[in-house]
Design a protein around this motif. Structure first.
Motif, PDB file in Angstrom:
ATOM      1  N   TRP A   1      -8.709  37.294  10.295  1.00 51.12           N
ATOM      2  CA  TRP A   1      -7.751  38.158   9.604  1.00 51.12           C
ATOM      3  C   TRP A   1      -7.231  39.260  10.524  1.00 51.12           C
ATOM      4  CZ3 TRP A   1      -4.992  36.833   5.797  1.00 51.12           C
ATOM      5  CH2 TRP A   1      -5.479  36.009   4.785  1.00 51.12           C
ATOM      6  N   ILE A   2      -8.107  39.803  11.352  1.00 48.62           N
ATOM      7  CA  ILE A   2      -7.669  40.826  12.306  1.00 48.62           C
ATOM      8  C   ILE A   2      -6.642  40.243  13.272  1.00 48.62           C
ATOM      9  CG2 ILE A   2      -8.412  42.257  14.256  1.00 48.62           C
ATOM     10  CD1 ILE A   2     -11.065  42.673  12.775  1.00 48.62           C
ATOM     11  N   THR A   3      -6.910  39.023  13.744  1.00 51.95           N
ATOM     12  CA  THR A   3      -5.983  38.360  14.666  1.00 51.95           C
ATOM     13  C   THR A   3      -4.652  38.074  13.993  1.00 51.95           C
ATOM     14  OG1 THR A   3      -7.841  37.319  15.828  1.00 51.95           O
ATOM     15  CG2 THR A   3      -5.657  36.368  16.175  1.00 51.95           C
ATOM     16  N   ALA A   4      -4.702  37.548  12.764  1.00 50.71           N
ATOM     17  CA  ALA A   4      -3.467  37.239  12.035  1.00 50.71           C
ATOM     18  C   ALA A   4      -2.650  38.504  11.787  1.00 50.71           C
ATOM     19  CB  ALA A   4      -3.802  36.558  10.708  1.00 50.71           C
ATOM     20  N   LEU A   5      -3.338  39.581  11.429  1.00 54.90           N
ATOM     21  CA  LEU A   5      -2.647  40.847  11.175  1.00 54.90           C
ATOM     22  C   LEU A   5      -2.022  41.392  12.454  1.00 54.90           C
ATOM     23  CD1 LEU A   5      -2.031  42.963   9.009  1.00 54.90           C
ATOM     24  CD2 LEU A   5      -4.181  44.099   9.594  1.00 54.90           C
ATOM     25  N   THR A   6      -2.753  41.301  13.553  1.00 56.37           N
ATOM     26  CA  THR A   6      -2.240  41.786  14.837  1.00 56.37           C
ATOM     27  C   THR A   6      -1.020  40.982  15.277  1.00 56.37           C
ATOM     28  OG1 THR A   6      -4.468  42.467  15.515  1.00 56.37           O
ATOM     29  CG2 THR A   6      -2.811  42.228  17.249  1.00 56.37           C
ATOM     30  N   LEU A   7      -1.114  39.661  15.175  1.00 54.04           N
ATOM     31  CA  LEU A   7       0.019  38.811  15.555  1.00 54.04           C
ATOM     32  C   LEU A   7       1.212  39.024  14.628  1.00 54.04           C
ATOM     33  CD1 LEU A   7      -1.840  35.468  16.399  1.00 54.04           C
ATOM     34  CD2 LEU A   7      -0.776  37.057  18.006  1.00 54.04           C
ATOM     35  N   GLY A   8       0.915  39.387  13.383  1.00 54.18           N
ATOM     36  CA  GLY A   8       1.996  39.595  12.425  1.00 54.18           C
ATOM     37  C   GLY A   8       2.824  40.836  12.712  1.00 54.18           C
ATOM     38  N   VAL A   9       2.189  41.872  13.226  1.00 55.68           N
ATOM     39  CA  VAL A   9       2.908  43.133  13.448  1.00 55.68           C
ATOM     40  C   VAL A   9       3.445  43.264  14.873  1.00 55.68           C
ATOM     41  CG1 VAL A   9       1.581  44.323  11.670  1.00 55.68           C
ATOM     42  CG2 VAL A   9       0.781  44.382  14.030  1.00 55.68           C
ATOM     43  N   LEU A  10       2.906  42.463  15.795  1.00 61.59           N
ATOM     44  CA  LEU A  10       3.399  42.536  17.172  1.00 61.59           C
ATOM     45  C   LEU A  10       4.795  41.936  17.290  1.00 61.59           C
ATOM     46  CD1 LEU A  10       0.291  41.520  19.342  1.00 61.59           C
ATOM     47  CD2 LEU A  10       1.335  43.784  19.151  1.00 61.59           C
TER      48      LEU A  10
ATOM     49  N   TRP B   1       3.319  30.165  16.241  1.00 62.04           N
ATOM     50  CA  TRP B   1       2.435  29.013  16.103  1.00 62.04           C
ATOM     51  C   TRP B   1       0.965  29.413  16.240  1.00 62.04           C
ATOM     52  CZ3 TRP B   1       3.912  25.092  13.607  1.00 62.04           C
ATOM     53  CH2 TRP B   1       5.236  24.655  13.659  1.00 62.04           C
ATOM     54  N   ALA B   2       0.700  30.411  17.070  1.00 62.75           N
ATOM     55  CA  ALA B   2      -0.676  30.904  17.185  1.00 62.75           C
ATOM     56  C   ALA B   2      -1.125  31.511  15.859  1.00 62.75           C
ATOM     57  CB  ALA B   2      -0.768  31.939  18.304  1.00 62.75           C
ATOM     58  N   LYS B   3      -0.227  32.264  15.243  1.00 63.47           N
ATOM     59  CA  LYS B   3      -0.562  32.879  13.954  1.00 63.47           C
ATOM     60  C   LYS B   3      -0.771  31.817  12.884  1.00 63.47           C
ATOM     61  CE  LYS B   3       2.719  35.031  11.928  1.00 63.47           C
ATOM     62  NZ  LYS B   3       3.778  36.045  11.710  1.00 63.47           N
ATOM     63  N   MET B   4       0.063  30.786  12.882  1.00 66.61           N
ATOM     64  CA  MET B   4      -0.092  29.714  11.909  1.00 66.61           C
ATOM     65  C   MET B   4      -1.389  28.933  12.135  1.00 66.61           C
ATOM     66  SD  MET B   4       2.305  29.827   9.671  1.00 66.61           S
ATOM     67  CE  MET B   4       2.080  31.609   9.790  1.00 66.61           C
ATOM     68  N   THR B   5      -1.806  28.833  13.396  1.00 72.99           N
ATOM     69  CA  THR B   5      -3.089  28.190  13.700  1.00 72.99           C
ATOM     70  C   THR B   5      -4.236  28.992  13.097  1.00 72.99           C
ATOM     71  OG1 THR B   5      -2.242  27.263  15.778  1.00 72.99           O
ATOM     72  CG2 THR B   5      -4.638  27.436  15.546  1.00 72.99           C
TER      73      THR B   5
ATOM     74  N   ILE C   1      -4.389  31.826  21.725  1.00 64.18           N
ATOM     75  CA  ILE C   1      -5.536  31.093  21.201  1.00 64.18           C
ATOM     76  C   ILE C   1      -6.794  31.403  22.015  1.00 64.18           C
ATOM     77  CG2 ILE C   1      -6.501  28.787  20.830  1.00 64.18           C
ATOM     78  CD1 ILE C   1      -4.398  29.694  18.788  1.00 64.18           C
ATOM     79  N   GLY C   2      -6.620  31.609  23.318  1.00 61.62           N
ATOM     80  CA  GLY C   2      -7.763  31.969  24.155  1.00 61.62           C
ATOM     81  C   GLY C   2      -8.352  33.312  23.750  1.00 61.62           C
TER      82      GLY C   2
END
Length: 204
Positions: free
Chosen positions: A141-150, A85-89, A161-162
């Motif tokens: 984009w960096i956050t989305a990529l990081t959340l995607g691979v973790l 959900w964080a990634k979707m946000t 989100i924080g």
């Protein structure tokens, strides 16, 4: 009947590739933007290239959304994941930022390409929204990529989100500081100065 659960690993790869594709295109757009800002001029070629790259960003977002739906269908339990959900946000913010750029900032670039920003006032007037858009783009984009691979981590939605908010804040501060620095390298109202010089010559 298609066994979606068996295809889940494929959907994960598809999802990560979508994030990587969108992030890569987003980074290229940011580089083109900031290089143009540094030279104080948006050439026709760069503006059109930014437009093309922006379409690639939208393609990446489309892949993320489609693969995200497939991930949910193949593993409904993913809806319980705070990371998901964080990634979707973050993706939602990217969509909003992309829409603002596409419908507001890009038409302005098309109308003003080839224009040279010769004064600090002129530069500050037209660059504010673009700098904020850039400040949101790269960190998101960096956050989305990081959340995607973790892998799944035992943290809450608000923890992610924080962290994301702190990264965005840093990006905004950096972007606005850079904007202020670049504007300080420009003269103030050169036209007025030229007029004053001419007036001074006439008075002599």
């Amino acid at each position: 009947m298609i066994d979606l659960e068996a295809l889940h690993p494929l959907f994960v790869i598809f999802h990560i590739l979508g994030v990587a594709f969108g992030a890569g295109a987003g980074f290229v757009a940011d580089v083109l933007f900031f290089s143009s800002i540094k030279k104080r001029e948006f050439t026709e070629e760069k503006v059109k290239t930014i437009g093309l790259v922006s379409k690639m960003v939208w393609l990446g977002i489309a892949i993320i959304l489609v693969s995200g739906i497939l991930l949910v269908l193949s593993e409904p339990g993913i809806l319980q994941s705070a990371k998901f959900w964080a990634k979707m946000t973050v993706v939602g913010i990217l969509i909003i930022n992309g829409a603002i750029f596409h419908f507001r900032h890009y038409p302005s670039l098309l109308k003003n390409y080839g224009k040279f920003f010769s004064s600090a006032e002129e530069f500050l007037k037209v660059s504010g929204g673009l700098f904020l858009s850039g400040a949101l783009s790269a960190p998101s984009w960096i956050t989305a990529l990081t959340l995607g691979v973790l892998r799944r981590l035992p943290y809450s939605y608000w923890f992610y989100i924080g962290i994301y908010g702190a990264v965005i804040l840093g990006g905004v501060v950096f972007s606005l500081t850079l904007r202020r620095y670049l504007s300080s390298q420009l003269p103030s109202t050169p036209t007025l100065k030229a007029g004053n010089s001419a007036l001074g010559g006439a008075l002599k």
